[in-house]
Design a protein around this motif. Structure first.
Motif, PDB file in Angstrom:
ATOM      1  N   ASN A  62       0.477  -1.450   0.643  1.00  0.00           N
ATOM      2  CA  ASN A  62       0.459  -0.388  -0.175  1.00  0.00           C
ATOM      3  C   ASN A  62       0.922   1.553   0.174  1.00  0.00           C
ATOM      4  O   ASN A  62       0.766   2.242   0.355  1.00  0.00           O
ATOM      5  CB  ASN A  62      -0.747  -0.388   0.935  1.00  0.00           C
ATOM      6  CG  ASN A  62      -2.411   0.730   0.975  1.00  0.00           C
ATOM      7  OD1 ASN A  62      -3.165   0.030   0.131  1.00  0.00           O
ATOM      8  ND2 ASN A  62      -2.288   1.724   2.079  1.00  0.00           N
ATOM      9  N   PHE A  63       2.001   0.887  -0.264  1.00  0.00           N
ATOM     10  CA  PHE A  63       2.408   2.195  -0.496  1.00  0.00           C
ATOM     11  C   PHE A  63       3.690   3.309   0.653  1.00  0.00           C
ATOM     12  O   PHE A  63       4.575   3.041   1.323  1.00  0.00           O
ATOM     13  CB  PHE A  63       2.388   3.464  -1.598  1.00  0.00           C
ATOM     14  CG  PHE A  63       3.323   3.860  -2.103  1.00  0.00           C
ATOM     15  CD1 PHE A  63       4.561   3.587  -2.912  1.00  0.00           C
ATOM     16  CD2 PHE A  63       3.576   5.423  -1.586  1.00  0.00           C
ATOM     17  CE1 PHE A  63       5.410   5.071  -3.125  1.00  0.00           C
ATOM     18  CE2 PHE A  63       4.017   6.038  -1.803  1.00  0.00           C
ATOM     19  CZ  PHE A  63       5.223   6.246  -2.887  1.00  0.00           C
ATOM     20  N   THR A  64       2.393   3.591   1.423  1.00  0.00           N
ATOM     21  CA  THR A  64       3.204   4.525   2.118  1.00  0.00           C
ATOM     22  C   THR A  64       2.065   4.312   3.909  1.00  0.00           C
ATOM     23  O   THR A  64       0.465   4.014   3.565  1.00  0.00           O
ATOM     24  CB  THR A  64       2.845   5.826   1.735  1.00  0.00           C
ATOM     25  OG1 THR A  64       3.384   7.024   2.714  1.00  0.00           O
ATOM     26  CG2 THR A  64       1.478   6.804   1.360  1.00  0.00           C
ATOM     27  N   GLU A  65       2.114   5.518   4.293  1.00  0.00           N
ATOM     28  CA  GLU A  65       1.052   5.024   5.655  1.00  0.00           C
ATOM     29  C   GLU A  65      -0.028   6.091   5.339  1.00  0.00           C
ATOM     30  O   GLU A  65       0.003   7.232   4.400  1.00  0.00           O
ATOM     31  CB  GLU A  65       1.690   6.203   6.694  1.00  0.00           C
ATOM     32  CG  GLU A  65       1.041   6.762   7.998  1.00  0.00           C
ATOM     33  CD  GLU A  65       0.764   5.587   9.206  1.00  0.00           C
ATOM     34  OE1 GLU A  65      -0.061   5.860   9.895  1.00  0.00           O
ATOM     35  OE2 GLU A  65       1.397   4.446   8.996  1.00  0.00           O
ATOM     36  N   ASN A 270       7.774   2.218   0.232  1.00  0.00           N
ATOM     37  CA  ASN A 270       8.375   3.161  -0.398  1.00  0.00           C
ATOM     38  C   ASN A 270       9.656   3.134  -1.171  1.00  0.00           C
ATOM     39  O   ASN A 270      10.577   3.571  -1.793  1.00  0.00           O
ATOM     40  CB  ASN A 270       8.646   4.121   0.556  1.00  0.00           C
ATOM     41  CG  ASN A 270       8.747   5.700  -0.461  1.00  0.00           C
ATOM     42  OD1 ASN A 270       8.310   5.656  -2.085  1.00  0.00           O
ATOM     43  ND2 ASN A 270       8.202   6.562   0.344  1.00  0.00           N
ATOM     44  N   ASP A 271       9.180   1.602  -1.808  1.00  0.00           N
ATOM     45  CA  ASP A 271      10.599   1.841  -2.959  1.00  0.00           C
ATOM     46  C   ASP A 271      10.265   0.114  -3.884  1.00  0.00           C
ATOM     47  O   ASP A 271       9.799  -0.754  -3.729  1.00  0.00           O
ATOM     48  CB  ASP A 271      11.793   0.906  -1.888  1.00  0.00           C
ATOM     49  CG  ASP A 271      12.587   0.323  -3.408  1.00  0.00           C
ATOM     50  OD1 ASP A 271      13.544   1.196  -3.567  1.00  0.00           O
ATOM     51  OD2 ASP A 271      12.885  -0.740  -3.735  1.00  0.00           O
ATOM     52  N   ALA A 272      10.181   0.753  -5.306  1.00  0.00           N
ATOM     53  CA  ALA A 272       9.113  -0.184  -6.664  1.00  0.00           C
ATOM     54  C   ALA A 272      10.800  -1.157  -6.792  1.00  0.00           C
ATOM     55  O   ALA A 272      10.153  -1.961  -7.154  1.00  0.00           O
ATOM     56  CB  ALA A 272       9.436   0.053  -7.981  1.00  0.00           C
ATOM     57  N   THR A 291      -1.437   0.932  -6.235  1.00  0.00           N
ATOM     58  CA  THR A 291      -0.950   1.519  -4.874  1.00  0.00           C
ATOM     59  C   THR A 291       0.583   1.497  -4.837  1.00  0.00           C
ATOM     60  O   THR A 291       1.205   2.597  -4.265  1.00  0.00           O
ATOM     61  CB  THR A 291      -1.564   1.124  -3.544  1.00  0.00           C
ATOM     62  OG1 THR A 291      -1.484  -0.092  -3.402  1.00  0.00           O
ATOM     63  CG2 THR A 291      -3.228   1.379  -3.133  1.00  0.00           C
ATOM     64  N   GLY A 292       0.446   0.680  -5.626  1.00  0.00           N
ATOM     65  CA  GLY A 292       2.241   1.122  -5.715  1.00  0.00           C
ATOM     66  C   GLY A 292       2.958   1.038  -7.000  1.00  0.00           C
ATOM     67  O   GLY A 292       2.232   1.225  -7.406  1.00  0.00           O
ATOM     68  N   GLN A 439      10.488  15.344  -0.281  1.00  0.00           N
ATOM     69  CA  GLN A 439       9.696  14.746   0.579  1.00  0.00           C
ATOM     70  C   GLN A 439       9.507  13.787   0.818  1.00  0.00           C
ATOM     71  O   GLN A 439       8.398  13.155  -0.426  1.00  0.00           O
ATOM     72  CB  GLN A 439       8.837  15.670   1.585  1.00  0.00           C
ATOM     73  CG  GLN A 439       9.723  17.485   1.659  1.00  0.00           C
ATOM     74  CD  GLN A 439       9.087  18.661   2.078  1.00  0.00           C
ATOM     75  OE1 GLN A 439       7.858  18.242   1.370  1.00  0.00           O
ATOM     76  NE2 GLN A 439       9.881  19.299   2.116  1.00  0.00           N
ATOM     77  N   GLU A 440       9.422  13.268   2.294  1.00  0.00           N
ATOM     78  CA  GLU A 440       8.046  11.051   1.992  1.00  0.00           C
ATOM     79  C   GLU A 440       6.827  12.416   1.839  1.00  0.00           C
ATOM     80  O   GLU A 440       6.078  13.314   2.352  1.00  0.00           O
ATOM     81  CB  GLU A 440       8.381  11.345   3.362  1.00  0.00           C
ATOM     82  CG  GLU A 440       8.030   9.655   3.522  1.00  0.00           C
ATOM     83  CD  GLU A 440       6.657  10.457   4.528  1.00  0.00           C
ATOM     84  OE1 GLU A 440       5.235   9.522   4.294  1.00  0.00           O
ATOM     85  OE2 GLU A 440       6.505  11.070   4.623  1.00  0.00           O
ATOM     86  N   TRP A 441       5.923  11.677   1.446  1.00  0.00           N
ATOM     87  CA  TRP A 441       4.688  11.724   0.364  1.00  0.00           C
ATOM     88  C   TRP A 441       3.488  12.829   1.604  1.00  0.00           C
ATOM     89  O   TRP A 441       3.252  13.444   1.300  1.00  0.00           O
ATOM     90  CB  TRP A 441       4.117  10.009   0.516  1.00  0.00           C
ATOM     91  CG  TRP A 441       2.496  10.580   0.584  1.00  0.00           C
ATOM     92  CD1 TRP A 441       1.468  10.543   0.556  1.00  0.00           C
ATOM     93  CD2 TRP A 441       1.878  11.343  -0.823  1.00  0.00           C
ATOM     94  NE1 TRP A 441      -0.007  11.063   0.828  1.00  0.00           N
ATOM     95  CE2 TRP A 441       0.346  11.698  -0.551  1.00  0.00           C
ATOM     96  CE3 TRP A 441       2.663  12.350  -1.745  1.00  0.00           C
ATOM     97  CZ2 TRP A 441      -0.666  12.216  -1.485  1.00  0.00           C
ATOM     98  CZ3 TRP A 441       1.493  12.694  -3.051  1.00  0.00           C
ATOM     99  CH2 TRP A 441       0.321  12.997  -3.324  1.00  0.00           C
TER     100      TRP A 441
END
Length: 558
Positions: A62-65, A270-272, A291-292, A439-441
């Motif tokens: 889900n990629f991120t918080e 957070n890394d493909a 989401t990814g 920056q982080e999302w």
């Protein structure tokens, strides 16, 4: 640890992975309409031999918080991917892109399409066993329409009578056109006939809230636990912040018999490259959209081997200008920066996911004419001319006198490569100096919402299948319009479209509005999005809509 399904995945390796995806490509290769899914759901039973049944646990990235897991507060794809599994509206979009009765068992519309009456299911329940009532919907909608609560998507409710006026504080909440006449009956009055209203009621801005829980615990949505109650196919079992979310089957869901998965594990990676590696190693069942992401460097090889599923999506990738900051308060300077981008180079050499060059805002799935666009890509002669004219208007003798230009983007491989390419184009083609800032999302998006940017990467994917969804963002400075741009003529056209009953005339009004938007250029359209993913071939029944949303209600492993 995944049992039989995981061992199968690791043992068979990439050969079966490729074969399974090749079959998936054959099934999904034809162009689809905006509201059509890439993969059809099924309610077929899993294999009859109980000993051979795989573990029904879906693992994805889900990629991120999530920014929030409160339906009234979310506005991003990663939060919505959770909410679409844990909550349900009066309707749900089915496998053919059509809204069907969900929490509402019966739906009646008046002849003038201004009044809808929804009758709740007798077995509609929250995850804690409480009945879902009409009051839960009324209270949730009115909560979002209280401007003090900060719902960015409140405008999605403005189709309801007096909703916009209530949000602006011009009328009292009790004057909003939604009323629970009893626990089972919800009556909704609209401002104007809205042909897509039943699609809206399947969207998360229209989801209910458990009235009793919200009253007793205002912070109910911040953690997993007894207070977090939902009414969808799955419930929130665990929330390890910035690491993983775990959903489990909701035994109280009205259609629980159709749900085959027992658990969904949503990692936050957070890394493909890591995501794809985990798919190939059997630690994930899905990689890529919605989401990814898949690694850009791996795209040519994956495509050559037939490992990609690529379908059109009703979405547009764009950069946003902060029109309240110099020099981008000047329209000609905004246009110059837009015309100086080579979009074709970006989609062919960076993203490589079947995207279409976008020189308009509304995707071709809604306005077919927009495949041709409203201006010329990479028009350097015009870009230089407009920049010179804009600088003269602002009193800048040369580009060295322009305020420093900062391009912001969130930390992610694709965003980095696109930003670096754009930086190079602007510096070479316009002679301006451009600083990159990433920056982080969650931090990045908070800054964008608060206007702390000059140019920022964003975009939009449709919430429902109508052009107004892309255009209404810019009707006022409120909500999801981070550009702070507004235009009275543009807003008047959108208002006129809401009252126009003739479909062809309404389309013409909306296209006229889009021309104003594209001419004013508060956003730079880059490309029309596509849905790109790879999956465990044993996974069946995931529905990816033409809007890019995923539904796991019908998913299962064979």
């Amino acid at each position: 640890m995944r049992s039989s399904a995981n061992r199968w995945w690791q043992k068979t390796g990439k050969a079966v992975f490729a074969a399974g995806l090749a079959l998936s490509l054959a099934a999904c290769g034809q162009p689809q309409e905006a509201a059509k899914p890439a993969t059809q759901p099924t309610t077929e039973a899993t294999p009859a031999n109980a000993s051979a049944q795989p573990e029904q646990v879906l693992r994805l990235n889900n990629f991120t918080e999530p920014l929030s897991l409160h339906p009234g507060l979310i506005s991003d794809v990663w939060s919505s991917n959770v909410i679409f599994q844990t909550f349900e509206g009066l309707t749900r979009i089915d496998d053919k892109g059509v809204p069907q009765p969900a929490m509402a068992e019966e739906i009646k519309a008046s002849d003038d399409l201004l009044t809808y009456t929804f009758t709740m299911r007798d077995n509609a329940k929250w995850s804690n066993g409480d009945p879902v009532t009409a009051h839960d919907f009324e209270n949730a909608w009115k909560w979002a329409l209280d401007s003090k609560n900060g719902s960015q998507y409140a405008y999605q409710l403005f189709y309801i009578k007096n909703a916009e006026a209530a949000f602006a504080g011009k009328v009292k909440p009790e004057e909003i056109g939604v009323k629970a006449t009893d626990d089972k009956t919800l009556v909704v009055q609209l401002e104007n006939p809205t042909p897509f209203f039943l699609e809206l009621t399947a969207f998360y801005s229209y989801f209910p809230l458990n009235t009793k829980v919200v009253k007793d615990n205002p912070d109910w949505a911040k953690e997993a636990g007894p207070a977090y109650t939902s009414n969808g196919p799955f419930k929130l079992a665990a929330w390890e912040h910035k690491n993983k979310l775990t959903l489990t089957k909701n035994e109280h869901y009205w259609d629980a018999d159709a749900v085959k998965l027992t658990k969904i594990e949503m990692n936050m990676i957070n890394d493909a490259n890591t995501e794809l590696s985990m798919l190939e190693g059997g630690d994930l069942d899905w990689a890529g959209a919605p989401t990814g992401n898949l690694p850009l460097d791996a795209m040519p090889t994956l495509k050559e081997k037939g490992l990609l599923v690529i379908t059109p999506k009703a979405g547009t990738y764009w950069y946003e200008f902060n029109t309240e900051q110099k020099p981008f308060h000047n329209k000609k300077i905004r246009q110059a920066f837009s015309y100086a981008i080579n979009r074709k180079d970006i989609v062919e050499n960076i993203t490589q996911g079947g995207e279409l060059v976008a020189t308009a805002v509304v995707p071709p799935t809604m306005f077919a004419e927009n495949e041709q666009g409203l201006f010329t890509d990479n028009d350097m002669e015009k870009a230089k001319q407009l920049l010179a004219e804009g600088m003269k208007e602002e009193g800048y003798a040369n580009v060295d006198q322009l305020p420093p230009i900062t391009l912001s983007y969130n930390t992610e491989e694709a965003q980095t490569k696109i930003a670096q390419a754009v930086q190079d184009m602007w510096q070479k083609n316009l002679g301006v100096h451009v600083k990159l800032e990433n920056q982080e999302w969650n931090v990045y998006y908070e800054n964008v919402k608060n206007g702390k940017f000059q140019v920022a990467r964003m975009g939009w994917t449709g919430d429902f299948n109508d052009p107004i969804n892309f255009l209404e963002i810019f009707r006022t400075k409120e909500g999801n319009n981070h550009t702070r741009w507004e235009n009275r003529q543009y807003a008047d056209l959108l208002a006129a479209s809401a009252k126009e009953k003739d479909a062809a005339k309404r389309k013409a009004i909306l296209q006229e509005a889009e021309k104003i938007l594209v001419d004013e250029m508060p956003v730079i359209p880059f490309y029309f999005k596509s849905t790109v993913y790879a999956q465990n071939p044993k996974l069946k029944g995931v529905v990816i809509s033409g809007l890019g949303n995923a539904q796991y209600k019908w998913a299962y492993f064979e």
